[in-house]
Scaffold this motif. Structure first.
Motif, PDB file in Angstrom:
ATOM      1  N   ARG A 171       2.256  -1.347  -7.069  1.00 21.73           N
ATOM      2  CA  ARG A 171       0.986  -1.407  -7.773  1.00 21.73           C
ATOM      3  C   ARG A 171      -0.165  -1.140  -6.804  1.00 21.73           C
ATOM      4  O   ARG A 171      -0.225  -1.727  -5.729  1.00 21.73           O
ATOM      5  CB  ARG A 171       0.824  -2.798  -8.405  1.00 21.73           C
ATOM      6  CG  ARG A 171      -0.452  -2.979  -9.214  1.00 21.73           C
ATOM      7  CD  ARG A 171      -0.476  -4.375  -9.817  1.00 21.73           C
ATOM      8  NE  ARG A 171      -1.679  -4.634 -10.582  1.00 21.73           N
ATOM      9  CZ  ARG A 171      -2.804  -5.106 -10.085  1.00 21.73           C
ATOM     10  NH1 ARG A 171      -2.882  -5.394  -8.793  1.00 21.73           N
ATOM     11  NH2 ARG A 171      -3.855  -5.314 -10.840  1.00 21.73           N
ATOM     12  N   PRO A 172      -1.092  -0.248  -7.171  1.00 21.25           N
ATOM     13  CA  PRO A 172      -2.224   0.003  -6.286  1.00 21.25           C
ATOM     14  C   PRO A 172      -3.189  -1.172  -6.254  1.00 21.25           C
ATOM     15  O   PRO A 172      -3.209  -2.001  -7.172  1.00 21.25           O
ATOM     16  CB  PRO A 172      -2.888   1.238  -6.897  1.00 21.25           C
ATOM     17  CG  PRO A 172      -2.508   1.179  -8.346  1.00 21.25           C
ATOM     18  CD  PRO A 172      -1.133   0.573  -8.387  1.00 21.25           C
ATOM     19  N   PHE A 173      -3.992  -1.246  -5.206  1.00 20.53           N
ATOM     20  CA  PHE A 173      -5.079  -2.216  -5.130  1.00 20.53           C
ATOM     21  C   PHE A 173      -6.172  -1.725  -6.071  1.00 20.53           C
ATOM     22  O   PHE A 173      -6.647  -0.591  -5.968  1.00 20.53           O
ATOM     23  CB  PHE A 173      -5.606  -2.299  -3.697  1.00 20.53           C
ATOM     24  CG  PHE A 173      -6.550  -3.440  -3.464  1.00 20.53           C
ATOM     25  CD1 PHE A 173      -6.084  -4.656  -2.993  1.00 20.53           C
ATOM     26  CD2 PHE A 173      -7.909  -3.297  -3.701  1.00 20.53           C
ATOM     27  CE1 PHE A 173      -6.951  -5.713  -2.772  1.00 20.53           C
ATOM     28  CE2 PHE A 173      -8.791  -4.346  -3.488  1.00 20.53           C
ATOM     29  CZ  PHE A 173      -8.308  -5.560  -3.016  1.00 20.53           C
ATOM     30  N   THR A 174      -6.572  -2.566  -7.017  1.00 19.17           N
ATOM     31  CA  THR A 174      -7.496  -2.134  -8.070  1.00 19.17           C
ATOM     32  C   THR A 174      -8.883  -2.720  -7.877  1.00 19.17           C
ATOM     33  O   THR A 174      -9.043  -3.914  -7.635  1.00 19.17           O
ATOM     34  CB  THR A 174      -6.977  -2.536  -9.457  1.00 19.17           C
ATOM     35  OG1 THR A 174      -6.746  -3.947  -9.490  1.00 19.17           O
ATOM     36  CG2 THR A 174      -5.683  -1.816  -9.772  1.00 19.17           C
ATOM     37  N   VAL A 175      -9.888  -1.865  -8.013  1.00 19.15           N
ATOM     38  CA  VAL A 175     -11.277  -2.263  -7.801  1.00 19.15           C
ATOM     39  C   VAL A 175     -12.110  -1.826  -8.999  1.00 19.15           C
ATOM     40  O   VAL A 175     -12.188  -0.630  -9.309  1.00 19.15           O
ATOM     41  CB  VAL A 175     -11.849  -1.637  -6.512  1.00 19.15           C
ATOM     42  CG1 VAL A 175     -13.286  -2.100  -6.281  1.00 19.15           C
ATOM     43  CG2 VAL A 175     -10.978  -1.992  -5.316  1.00 19.15           C
ATOM     44  N   GLY A 176     -12.718  -2.784  -9.693  1.00 22.06           N
ATOM     45  CA  GLY A 176     -13.598  -2.463 -10.800  1.00 22.06           C
ATOM     46  C   GLY A 176     -14.975  -2.082 -10.305  1.00 22.06           C
ATOM     47  O   GLY A 176     -15.476  -2.642  -9.322  1.00 22.06           O
ATOM     48  N   LEU A 177     -15.601  -1.128 -10.982  1.00 16.91           N
ATOM     49  CA  LEU A 177     -16.947  -0.681 -10.642  1.00 16.91           C
ATOM     50  C   LEU A 177     -17.833  -0.842 -11.873  1.00 16.91           C
ATOM     51  O   LEU A 177     -17.483  -0.386 -12.970  1.00 16.91           O
ATOM     52  CB  LEU A 177     -16.936   0.788 -10.204  1.00 16.91           C
ATOM     53  CG  LEU A 177     -16.107   1.107  -8.950  1.00 16.91           C
ATOM     54  CD1 LEU A 177     -16.056   2.619  -8.724  1.00 16.91           C
ATOM     55  CD2 LEU A 177     -16.697   0.414  -7.723  1.00 16.91           C
TER      56      LEU A 177
END
Length: 212
Positions: A171-177
């Motif tokens: 799973r990728p590291f997820t970053v909300g913007l």
């Protein structure tokens, strides 16, 4: 964090209906922001600083729609910063990927994107890379209609990101913007929701919360 409309602090009786209402309201608010350009520039800076020191070479993002923050200029600078004397080689080492919808699985796969690459409109009219390599990002920037405590994301309701993140291994590291005005305090995850690892806004990193 910005002052919150008191209406946002009342827990909804029907969470699903409330989410539908807030999607409409938050998108409309975002489109009307008089300082959206300044917010966009501020979030570009936050994003560039946050990425310093990360070892990722494949980063997934999105094509902005409906007044969303545009992450692509910051990612293009990140890409060329690998070797400012040779931008072509930099693109080969650091790659940007945009989502393409898999209509059968209703998930997303990520294709390499670069400025000027061939694109075509998907079923929703959003540009997508055409005939470029499929890659798997280790870092994924995700657009937020709204966001809440604990890395909770309010999306458009299609579930594409949740299904994709549940299927991707590793799973990728997820970053909300998002812009800071999109914070909704009562927002709680549903069983299918995958919480974000981090959230960045024009006011800085809002998740994870740093405790001194």
């Amino acid at each position: 964090m910005e002052n919150i409309d008191p209406a946002r602090q009342r827990p909804p009786l029907d969470p699903a209906a409330a989410k539908r209402q807030w999607r409409e309201r938050l998108v409309a608010e975002r489109l009307r922001l008089p300082d959206r350009l300044a917010r966009n520039e501020a979030l570009q800076r936050v994003m560039r600083v946050w990425m310093v020191g990360r070892a990722d070479t494949v980063v997934g993002a999105y094509w902005p729609i409906k007044g969303e923050f545009d992450p692509l200029p910051a990612l293009h600078r990140w890409q060329e910063a690998a070797d400012v004397e040779d931008a072509t080689q930099a693109r080969q080492r650091r790659r940007i990927a945009l989502p393409v919808i898999d209509k059968v699985a209703k998930t997303l796969r990520f294709h390499v994107w670069y400025p000027g690459c061939p694109t075509e409109a998907d079923a929703y009219g959003i540009p997508k890379p055409k005939d470029t390599e499929v890659v798997q990002p280790t870092l994924l920037f995700v657009p937020c209609v709204g966001y809440g405590p604990g890395g909770t994301r309010l999306g458009y309701g299609g579930g594409f990101y949740d299904r994709t993140l549940a299927a991707l291994q590793p799973r990728p590291f997820t970053v909300g913007l998002a812009y800071a005005n999109a914070f909704v305090p009562w927002l709680q995850p549903e069983p299918h929701d995958v919480p974000l690892d981090a959230i960045l806004t024009d006011q800085g990193v809002v998740w994870p919360v740093e405790v001194e």
